[in-house]
Design a protein around this motif. Structure first.
Motif: not given
Ligand code: SF4
Ligand code: SF4
Ligand code: SF4
Ligand code: SF4
Ligand code: SF4
Lengths: 251, 323
Positions: B52-53, B222, B225, B305-309
């Motif tokens: 994730i990070l 996100n 970050l 991968t980590f974009c909620p939209a």
């Protein structure tokens, strides 16, 4: 002379006051101010002119309505403490429901004797100089505001969404799991305890500046029912701008 | 030139590194993988999609006190830790190489970086990867040591003196393997001509893609970050009730926030989200390239991968034409 400070509580759970007492700097705070009125924290209280008055809780009775007006008259600065004062809090869910039915359900025959005003956020009743948001407030926010006041600075608003608190901790995203989360439009600075514990953010600190509400609602509609979205924004800051509309069914 | 190492001997390498360094490695947490301090080799995920990070979490921490005021006394807070990253993917190691270009002069960054060891490992590219497009798929001296998959086992390559120290241990080799070039090769789902696209950004400044994408963007930050190359920070002063105690902290920021380009007096250079969203691309693929010759993107795919939209940077880039 030490600044004179008061902490008043209206209709609420007193959780925000507990957060104050929890401060690791409580000795420094007690050393720096005179608490003239702080019902939860001390036995002897009196009225005076205050340099700063913190007001916790929602205004639900006419007695409380008079009290906040009196506090304003006696205080140089009034700070709304917690989301009940800032945004009506949990109790203001009643603003969306039939209050008479609710009263009957809880108080039965005595329902008529119970007064329950339409709950307005404190800034709609009196002039409020600053808001410390949250249900409950974050102790660090209180410490920051007190530090700023001591230094003669105007406290600064947080400008980051809860997502920033959340992702800084490396949490997986609730939205990506299909769970409705208010994080992107919610006022941050809380450290995101809810998503960190595996739950979505309910936006208890109200909306962030410039929230992308349309995009957020478009996304939420894909993963949650209208009722769930309404309930999400009606929980802890129901009378906050924007949240009030969504909680009222405008989506 | 590389030297073979058997998979079962990676533990010996790990243990050797642990004697000298605080080891940070990918581990599985629930459904996801995260970078964490690891004490026991069995916890290390050698085969993982992405974390994730990125390593940034440890190199430029979210909130880093840079000096303290202690009873009126000024104290500089230079970090003192010896970190080893174990099993970083090529893109993430090269991202650190590109951060070096920016922070070569930064005492806090350099204090960690000088003592740092980076051990890279082969990856299996996933759907969101586009490191080839960004040129970050090639082994550079950002890795001190690289472990290239070779069937069940690995071939180690050292790129620095620090790496050679471990490659000369008995669990490697002894005979050497002749490999000319170490790179990650695969068919990218979408190959992009990054440099041409980067030049197009200013020429085609009002391309409708900005408006269209910004409409769906939550400004949740996100993507910035989780990006190994988003390094923007804000500087915040914290006082601890009494005026002579406190600290100055640098803290991650994001150009997607309304507050990012607000200056004294209240003027804001990027009031619209459209302008803020475009700024990510202007910075990563135009101004950074002008300054350092490479994009500040290694194609790790995290922002996708980590974009909620469900916003895909590659789609935005491809709409800028030029590809
Ligand atoms: S879980 Fe909620 S607060 Fe956390 S990144 Fe996702 S949307 Fe934002
Ligand atoms: S994560 Fe959301 S609901 Fe939880 S404390 Fe923060 S603002 Fe409130
Ligand atoms: S911009 Fe996206 S793909 Fe490029 S390095 Fe950052 S997170 Fe990875
Ligand atoms: S300007 Fe934006 S895109 Fe560039 S490094 Fe900063 S946050 Fe990332
Ligand atoms: S992660 Fe996606 S929605 Fe969030 S700011 Fe980035 S592009 Fe916008």
């Amino acid at each position: 002379m030490k600044p004179k400070v008061a902490i008043f509580d209206l209709t609420d759970c007193e959780g925000c006051e507990v957060q104050i007492v929890n401060s690791k700097f409580i000795d420094r705070i007690l050393g720096g101010v005179e608490f003239v009125n702080f019902r939860l924290g001390q036995r002897v209280n009196r009225w005076d002119d205050f340099d700063v008055a913190f007001v916790e809780g929602a205004v639900i009775t006419s007695e409380e309505l008079e009290l906040v007006k009196k506090i304003r008259e006696h205080s140089k600065l009034v700070i709304a403490l917690g989301s009940c004062a800032c945004f009506g809090g949990i109790a203001s869910i009643n603003n969306f429901l039939d209050i008479n039915e609710g009263k009957k359900y809880v108080y039965g025959e005595n329902a008529d004797k119970i007064e329950f005003l339409y709950i307005k956020p404190l800034p709609e009743i009196i002039k409020v100089d600053f808001m410390i948001r949250g249900c409950p407030i974050a102790t660090e926010d209180f410490e920051r505001v007190v530090s700023d006041l001591f230094a003669g600075r105007i406290p600064k608003e947080h400008t980051r969404p809860v997502c920033m608190d959340c992702k800084s901790k490396g949490n997986p995203c609730q939205l990506l799991k299909g769970v409705a989360c208010a994080g992107p439009v919610a006022y941050g600075g809380c450290g995101a305890p809810c998503p960190t514990a595996g739950m979505p953010c309910d936006g208890c600190r109200g909306p962030l500046e410039d929230p992308q509400t349309t995009a957020e609602l478009e996304l939420l509609k894909k993963i949650a029912s209208k009722d769930d979205i309404v309930r999400l924004f009606r929980k802890f800051a129901p009378m906050a701008p924007i949240f009030k509309d969504i909680g009222g069914g405008k989506l | 030139m590389g030297k073979r190492i058997k998979k079962e001997n990676l533990k010996r390498l790990f243990d050797d590194i642990s004697k000298e360094y605080k080891v940070i490695a990918p581990v599985k947490r629930g459904e996801d993988y995260v970078l964490e301090e690891v004490k026991d080799f069995s916890e290390v995920a050698l085969d993982y999609p992405t974390t994730i990070l990125p390593a940034k979490k440890f190199i430029l921490p979210y909130k880093e006190p840079i000096f303290a005021l202690d009873g009126g006394e000024f104290k500089e807070l230079i970090p003192d830790e010896k970190i080893a990253f174990f099993a970083l993917h090529m893109c993430d190691a090269n991202a650190i190489g590109r951060l070096d270009l920016v922070f070569w002069n930064d005492p806090y960054y350099q204090a960690r970086r000088e003592k740092m060891l980076i051990v890279g490992i082969s990856c299996k590219p996933i759907e969101t990867c586009f490191c080839k497009s960004t040129g970050a798929n090639v082994l550079t001296n950002a890795c001190d040591l690289f472990l290239k998959a070779d069937g069940e086992n690995y071939i180690g390559f050292s790129m620095t003196e620090k790496g050679r120290k471990f490659l000369s241990q008995l669990y490697f080799g002894p005979e050497t393997v002749d490999v000319r070039e170490v790179k990650i090769d695969y068919d990218e789902k979408m190959h992009l001509d990054i440099y041409t696209i980067g030049r197009r950004i200013l020429e085609d400044y009002n391309n409708p893609v900005w408006e269209q994408t910004a409409k769906r963007c939550l400004a949740c930050t996100n993507c910035t970050l989780v990006c190994p190359l988003c390094y923007c920070f804000d500087v915040i002063d914290e006082t601890f009730i009494v005026p002579n105690e406190g600290q100055r902290v640098r803290c991650w920021d994001s150009c997607l926030l309304l507050s990012f380009a607000r200056v004294a007096g209240g003027h804001n250079f990027r009031k619209d989200l459209k302008a803020r969203y475009r700024n990510i691309y202007t910075h990563k693929f135009k101004t950074f390239v002008d300054e350092f010759g490479v994009p500040s993107c290694v194609g790790c795919g995290r922002c996708i991968t980590f974009c909620p939209a469900d916003i895909d940077m590659r789609e935005t880039l491809s709409k800028l034409g030029g590809a």
